[in-house]
Design a protein around this motif. Structure first.
Motif, PDB file in Angstrom:
ATOM      1  N   MET A 155      36.380  -4.002  93.978  1.00  0.00           N
ATOM      2  CA  MET A 155      35.677  -2.743  93.788  1.00  0.00           C
ATOM      3  C   MET A 155      35.246  -2.656  92.326  1.00  0.00           C
ATOM      4  N   VAL A 156      34.002  -2.189  92.104  1.00  0.00           N
ATOM      5  CA  VAL A 156      33.488  -2.015  90.754  1.00  0.00           C
ATOM      6  C   VAL A 156      34.055  -0.711  90.196  1.00  0.00           C
ATOM      7  N   ILE A 157      34.630  -0.759  88.989  1.00  0.00           N
ATOM      8  CA  ILE A 157      35.295   0.431  88.453  1.00  0.00           C
ATOM      9  C   ILE A 157      34.508   1.163  87.382  1.00  0.00           C
ATOM     10  N   ASN A 158      33.414   0.587  86.874  1.00  0.00           N
ATOM     11  CA  ASN A 158      32.533   1.365  86.003  1.00  0.00           C
ATOM     12  C   ASN A 158      31.137   0.771  85.983  1.00  0.00           C
ATOM     13  N   GLY A 159      30.191   1.528  85.450  1.00  0.00           N
ATOM     14  CA  GLY A 159      28.807   1.088  85.418  1.00  0.00           C
ATOM     15  C   GLY A 159      27.991   1.761  86.504  1.00  0.00           C
ATOM     16  N   LYS A 160      26.759   1.307  86.688  1.00  0.00           N
ATOM     17  CA  LYS A 160      25.850   1.958  87.636  1.00  0.00           C
ATOM     18  C   LYS A 160      26.284   1.776  89.090  1.00  0.00           C
ATOM     19  N   ASP A 161      27.051   0.731  89.386  1.00  0.00           N
ATOM     20  CA  ASP A 161      27.497   0.469  90.760  1.00  0.00           C
ATOM     21  C   ASP A 161      28.953   0.867  90.990  1.00  0.00           C
ATOM     22  N   ARG A 162      29.448   1.812  90.204  1.00  0.00           N
ATOM     23  CA  ARG A 162      30.846   2.252  90.292  1.00  0.00           C
ATOM     24  C   ARG A 162      31.193   2.729  91.704  1.00  0.00           C
ATOM     25  N   GLY A 163      32.333   2.222  92.212  1.00  0.00           N
ATOM     26  CA  GLY A 163      32.800   2.629  93.540  1.00  0.00           C
ATOM     27  C   GLY A 163      32.368   1.697  94.650  1.00  0.00           C
ATOM     28  N   LYS A 164      31.407   0.804  94.393  1.00  0.00           N
ATOM     29  CA  LYS A 164      30.951  -0.128  95.425  1.00  0.00           C
ATOM     30  C   LYS A 164      31.952  -1.263  95.593  1.00  0.00           C
ATOM     31  N   THR A 165      32.095  -1.726  96.835  1.00  0.00           N
ATOM     32  CA  THR A 165      32.964  -2.865  97.093  1.00  0.00           C
ATOM     33  C   THR A 165      32.138  -4.020  97.631  1.00  0.00           C
ATOM     34  N   GLY A 166      32.639  -5.216  97.444  1.00  0.00           N
ATOM     35  CA  GLY A 166      31.955  -6.406  97.936  1.00  0.00           C
ATOM     36  C   GLY A 166      32.815  -7.636  97.747  1.00  0.00           C
ATOM     37  N   LYS A 167      32.332  -8.732  98.290  1.00  0.00           N
ATOM     38  CA  LYS A 167      33.054  -9.994  98.215  1.00  0.00           C
ATOM     39  C   LYS A 167      32.564 -10.783  97.011  1.00  0.00           C
ATOM     40  N   VAL A 168      33.492 -11.429  96.318  1.00  0.00           N
ATOM     41  CA  VAL A 168      33.144 -12.243  95.149  1.00  0.00           C
ATOM     42  C   VAL A 168      32.482 -13.525  95.637  1.00  0.00           C
ATOM     43  N   LEU A 169      31.244 -13.754  95.194  1.00  0.00           N
ATOM     44  CA  LEU A 169      30.494 -14.946  95.593  1.00  0.00           C
ATOM     45  C   LEU A 169      30.722 -16.106  94.632  1.00  0.00           C
ATOM     46  N   GLN A 170      30.848 -15.769  93.338  1.00  0.00           N
ATOM     47  CA  GLN A 170      30.964 -16.813  92.326  1.00  0.00           C
ATOM     48  C   GLN A 170      31.765 -16.281  91.138  1.00  0.00           C
ATOM     49  N   VAL A 171      32.572 -17.143  90.533  1.00  0.00           N
ATOM     50  CA  VAL A 171      33.361 -16.774  89.362  1.00  0.00           C
ATOM     51  C   VAL A 171      33.021 -17.733  88.235  1.00  0.00           C
ATOM     52  N   SER A 172      32.775 -17.179  87.050  1.00  0.00           N
ATOM     53  CA  SER A 172      32.507 -17.999  85.874  1.00  0.00           C
ATOM     54  C   SER A 172      33.556 -17.691  84.804  1.00  0.00           C
ATOM     55  N   PRO A 173      34.694 -18.428  84.820  1.00  0.00           N
ATOM     56  CA  PRO A 173      35.771 -18.128  83.877  1.00  0.00           C
ATOM     57  C   PRO A 173      35.377 -18.334  82.413  1.00  0.00           C
ATOM     58  N   LYS A 174      34.475 -19.263  82.156  1.00  0.00           N
ATOM     59  CA  LYS A 174      34.063 -19.537  80.788  1.00  0.00           C
ATOM     60  C   LYS A 174      33.391 -18.315  80.155  1.00  0.00           C
ATOM     61  N   GLU A 175      32.567 -17.616  80.945  1.00  0.00           N
ATOM     62  CA  GLU A 175      31.886 -16.416  80.461  1.00  0.00           C
ATOM     63  C   GLU A 175      32.681 -15.146  80.760  1.00  0.00           C
ATOM     64  N   GLY A 176      33.671 -15.256  81.661  1.00  0.00           N
ATOM     65  CA  GLY A 176      34.443 -14.083  82.055  1.00  0.00           C
ATOM     66  C   GLY A 176      33.666 -13.166  82.976  1.00  0.00           C
ATOM     67  N   LYS A 177      32.781 -13.750  83.795  1.00  0.00           N
ATOM     68  CA  LYS A 177      31.916 -12.962  84.664  1.00  0.00           C
ATOM     69  C   LYS A 177      32.098 -13.347  86.127  1.00  0.00           C
ATOM     70  N   VAL A 178      31.699 -12.423  87.005  1.00  0.00           N
ATOM     71  CA  VAL A 178      31.734 -12.659  88.449  1.00  0.00           C
ATOM     72  C   VAL A 178      30.425 -12.176  89.062  1.00  0.00           C
ATOM     73  N   ILE A 179      30.070 -12.739  90.222  1.00  0.00           N
ATOM     74  CA  ILE A 179      28.930 -12.263  91.001  1.00  0.00           C
ATOM     75  C   ILE A 179      29.494 -11.726  92.301  1.00  0.00           C
ATOM     76  N   VAL A 180      29.203 -10.441  92.579  1.00  0.00           N
ATOM     77  CA  VAL A 180      29.707  -9.758  93.762  1.00  0.00           C
ATOM     78  C   VAL A 180      28.532  -9.465  94.676  1.00  0.00           C
ATOM     79  N   GLU A 181      28.704  -9.715  96.004  1.00  0.00           N
ATOM     80  CA  GLU A 181      27.585  -9.518  96.923  1.00  0.00           C
ATOM     81  C   GLU A 181      27.220  -8.042  97.049  1.00  0.00           C
ATOM     82  N   LYS A 182      25.908  -7.784  97.049  1.00  0.00           N
ATOM     83  CA  LYS A 182      25.321  -6.444  97.178  1.00  0.00           C
ATOM     84  C   LYS A 182      25.712  -5.503  96.044  1.00  0.00           C
ATOM     85  N   VAL A 183      26.062  -6.049  94.879  1.00  0.00           N
ATOM     86  CA  VAL A 183      26.401  -5.245  93.705  1.00  0.00           C
ATOM     87  C   VAL A 183      25.612  -5.791  92.518  1.00  0.00           C
ATOM     88  N   ASN A 184      25.147  -4.898  91.632  1.00  0.00           N
ATOM     89  CA  ASN A 184      24.372  -5.255  90.443  1.00  0.00           C
ATOM     90  C   ASN A 184      23.093  -6.011  90.824  1.00  0.00           C
TER      91      ASN A 184
END
Length: 112
Positions: A20-49
């Motif tokens: 679940m996204v906890i802040n930003g424009k998509d706060r409260g939306k849930t989705g499945k993690v499609l991709q994780v980039s540990p080097k950048e500390g980022k994730v891609i969540v389906e139907k979010v952002n």
């Protein structure tokens, strides 16, 4: 000076987790993690952002245009959703024999 700021490359979520996204424009939306980039500390969540992307036709006959795609967001902005209690929660670690398991901080359920 460059060696002073060392970042940890660990991310608390894995590919396939429900978050679940906890802040930003998509706060409260849930989705499945499609991709994780540990080097950048980022994730891609389906139907979010969702962002609009201008795509050029690459091959003959292939249409170009504006498509919508998921963009990466910082892993700090998402929390794991517990499969048992259904709430966004922090993750604890428990060592069970030779395995390290992720645990819900609210109800104690295991994630794996």
């Amino acid at each position: 000076m460059e060696g002073d700021l060392e970042m940890s490359n660990k991310v608390h979520v894995k590919t396939g987790d429900t978050v679940m996204v906890i802040n930003g424009k998509d706060r409260g939306k849930t989705g499945k993690v499609l991709q994780v980039s540990p080097k950048e500390g980022k994730v891609i969540v389906e139907k979010v952002n969702i962002v609009k992307k201008h795509v050029k036709p690459r091959q003959m006959g292939e249409p170009g245009g504006i498509i919508e795609a998921e963009s990466a967001l910082y892993a700090d902005k998402v929390q794991l959703v517990c499969p048992k209690c259904g709430k966004a929660t922090r993750v604890g670690r428990v060592i069970d024999g030779d395995k390290k398991l992720r645990v819900c901080k609210k109800c104690g359920a295991h994630f794996e």
